[in-house]
Enzyme design. Structure first.
Site, PDB file in Angstrom:
ATOM      1  CE1 TYR A  86      -3.948   2.148   0.696  1.00  0.00           C
ATOM      2  CE2 TYR A  86      -2.662   3.065   2.497  1.00  0.00           C
ATOM      3  CZ  TYR A  86      -3.764   3.113   1.674  1.00  0.00           C
ATOM      4  OH  TYR A  86      -4.682   4.112   1.822  1.00  0.00           O
ATOM      5  CE  LYS A  90      -3.771   4.929  -1.627  1.00  0.00           C
ATOM      6  NZ  LYS A  90      -4.776   5.454  -2.554  1.00  0.00           N
TER       7      LYS A  90
END
Length: 179
Positions: A86, A90
């Site tokens: 993640y 991001k």
């Protein structure tokens, strides 16, 4: 992605704003993470953002010479235990968005990045006691500002949640010179 763009163009005649906010989680420490879990998160967050931007870019850049894109990142782009996939995705969205902001500048395409902190189905169990103060409606005005035709900001990262808005930036110290 191009089907979504075609549907919007047929229904409304033009596209002015794109907000990329798709997301999934597959949290595990890096030592225990399967490659498929890493790839799935990168595919949804980073690649989903890239494909949607790629689908709308010709319309904004060549045909309209105007547009507003808001891509969603996270404070996890600074790193977060159990979220290597993640965090990487991001952080990649930040780099993509900053490059698009430079490429779109001469065509009045503003590309900004939002790091929201809000209660969602995905975050409800993670946030804990703060969840009641993180109404998603408190993030919406920032999206409205970044999507507005008068917004001059581009290539910036904003954190928004719980009624607080702040600009996030990456910096460098003066460093040292050794000869």
């Amino acid at each position: 992605a191009s089907r979504v763009i075609d549907t919007a163009m047929q229904a409304y005649g033009r596209i002015d704003i794109l907000v990329n906010n798709a997301g999934i989680l597959r949290d595990k420490s890096f030592i225990n993470m399967e490659p498929e879990a890493f790839q799935a998160v990168v595919d949804v967050h980073l690649m989903g953002t890239a494909w949607m931007c790629m689908a709308v870019w010709p319309t904004l850049y060549r045909e309209q010479q105007y547009g507003r894109i808001i891509n969603t990142t996270s404070a996890a782009s600074f790193g977060n235990f159990g979220q290597a996939n993640y965090s990487a995705a991001k952080a990649g969205i930040v780099g993509l968005s900053k490059a698009l902001a430079q490429e779109g500048a001469k065509k009045n395409i503003k590309v900004n990045i939002l790091a929201p902190m809000a209660r969602t189905r995905m975050t409800e169990s993670l946030i804990g006691p703060q969840t009641d103060s993180l109404d998603p409606a408190l993030v919406t005005p920032v999206v409205g500002y970044l999507a507005h035709k008068d917004c001059a900001t581009t290539g910036e990262i904003y954190s928004a949640g719980g009624g607080r808005v702040a600009r996030i930036f990456w910096g460098a110290t003066p460093g040292i010179f050794a000869k």
